[in-house]
Design an enzyme around this catalytic site. Sequence first.
Site, PDB file in Angstrom:
ATOM      1  N   SER A 242       0.846  -1.196   0.000  1.00 35.05           N
ATOM      2  CA  SER A 242       0.000   0.000   0.000  1.00 35.05           C
ATOM      3  C   SER A 242       0.885   1.251   0.000  1.00 35.05           C
ATOM      4  CB  SER A 242      -0.945  -0.032   1.201  1.00 35.05           C
ATOM      5  OG  SER A 242      -1.975   0.906   1.057  1.00 35.05           O
ATOM      6  N   ASP A 332      -8.935  -5.093  -5.803  1.00 32.27           N
ATOM      7  CA  ASP A 332      -8.474  -4.123  -4.813  1.00 32.27           C
ATOM      8  C   ASP A 332      -9.349  -2.869  -4.874  1.00 32.27           C
ATOM      9  OD1 ASP A 332      -6.976  -2.132  -3.350  1.00 32.27           O
ATOM     10  OD2 ASP A 332      -5.192  -3.351  -3.633  1.00 32.27           O
ATOM     11  N   HIS A 365      -7.339  -5.663  -1.174  1.00 27.21           N
ATOM     12  CA  HIS A 365      -6.191  -4.965  -0.627  1.00 27.21           C
ATOM     13  C   HIS A 365      -5.732  -5.681   0.645  1.00 27.21           C
ATOM     14  CE1 HIS A 365      -3.801  -1.278  -0.679  1.00 27.21           C
ATOM     15  NE2 HIS A 365      -3.955  -1.175   0.635  1.00 27.21           N
TER      16      HIS A 365
END
Length: 440
Positions: A242, A332, A365
Site C-alpha cells: 500500500s 483491490d 487490498h
Amino acid sequence: MSWALLGVGVVAAAAVFNAYIPARLRWLIVPGFFAAWLTIELALHLLIGGAALVTWLALAGGLSDWRGGLGLGLCVVAGGGLVGLYLRSRGGAAALTEFYREAGIEAVGEVPRFPRSHIAIPWLTFHRRDVEVRRGVPFCEVAGQTLCLDVYSPRAPGRRRPAIVQVHGGAWFLGFKEYQGIPLLTHLARHGWVGFNVDYRLSPKATFPAHLIDVKRAIAWVREHADEYGVDPDFIVVTGGSAGGHLAALVGLTAGDPEYQPGFEAADTSVRAAVVFYGVLDLKNRKYRGLLERVVLKVRYAEHPELFLRASPIDRVHAGAPPFLVIHGSRDTLCAVEDARRFVAALRGVSHAPVRYLEMKGAEHAFDIFASVRTVPVIEAVERFLAAQHRDYLASMAASTAASVVESTVADAVANAGTNAVAAETAAAFAAGSAQAPAT
C-alpha cells in the site's frame, strides 16, 4: 431465536454481496474494504463457523416462524457465495504458474515450506517459535522522534546473510510494523534471511518526502550495522504494501538521490530488488488526490503538479532500476490495479533488469496480512523470486572473484617472467665478464 437467525442471515448475505460487488459510496469504501477483506481471506473459516452457528440457532427454535426460514435461506445463499470465494482464492494457481514460467524459476522450492497449519489458525502467523524477533531497535532520531525497527532473523547464528527491509502501509498517516509483512519476514527468516520491519514519520505531522527519507535512513543503518546482525551489506532488498509499497518502489527508483538523503548524502541506499504489494504507484490518480493534498504532500495538484510527478513511482522509472516484483489483487478497492499494470508496462519499457508482475484474481487490498490459501503460495513465490536474485548475485560475485584471481595470477606470472629474464641477463653478463678477466 428466529430474529437472531434472520439477523445472521442478513449480515452474512450483506458481507458476501460486498465481497463480490464492493461498496462504491465514498463513506462506505473503507468499512466495505475491511468487510470484504476478512470475508474473502477467511471464507472457509466463516463457512464452517457460520454453519455451526446456524445449526445451533435452528435447533434452539430459530425455525419457529417465517423470520427464521428467511434467515436460513439467506445463510444458504451466503454459504454458496463463500464457497465461490474460497475456490476463487485457490484459483490463483494459474497466475502463479505463469509467474514461475516467465521468471524461469522452479515452482517447487526448498524446504522448509510455509507451515500449512497457519492457514487453519491464522493467528499462528504472528507467533513463530522458529524465528527470533527483536523489537524496538532504535535506528535514528529525527524531529524529536525516535524511529525503531523490528528484526526477524534465524535462530542459528550466521554471517553475510541476505537482508530485506519491510515498509508498512497505512495511507502514510497510520500503520503498525508489528502486524504487516509478517508472513513474508518469518518465511524468509526460515530460509536464512534477516528482515527489518521499519518505522517512519507519519502524516499529518510529517510531510512527504519525510516518509521516504526515513526509510532510506533505515537502509543506511542496516548497512552500517551489517556485521552486528550477520547481514551482507551488499545484498539488501526492500518490500512494502500500500503506502509502504509506494515508498518501497521509490526506494528502488531513487538510490543515491541527494534530495531524499539530507545529511547522509554519501550513504549507500541502493537495493538489489524491490517487491511491491498493492502499492500506490501513480499519485496523480484522482482516487488519492484529496488525501495527498490535505494530509501527505499538503499542496494542491493544480498548483504544484510537479511534486505529484516526482512522488509517483510511475513517473520515476529508468533503465537502471533494480529487479522489481509487483503484486496486486484484481479486486483491490483501495489501490487501483490499473495503476499497477501501467507501472509494470512503463518499467518494462525502459529497465535493463527483470520486471515481474503477479495479479491475484479476486484478491482484495492487504490480502497478505495473515496466512491464507492465497497468501501462502504468494509468499513462497516471493521467496523463490528473491532467492533467484540472491543466487545471481552470488554467481556474479564468484565470477568476479575468479576473474580477479586469474588477473592476479597472470600479473604475477608476467612479473616473475620479467624478474627471471633480468636475472638470466645479469648472470650472462657476469659470466662474460669473468671470461675476459686476466688470470692472477
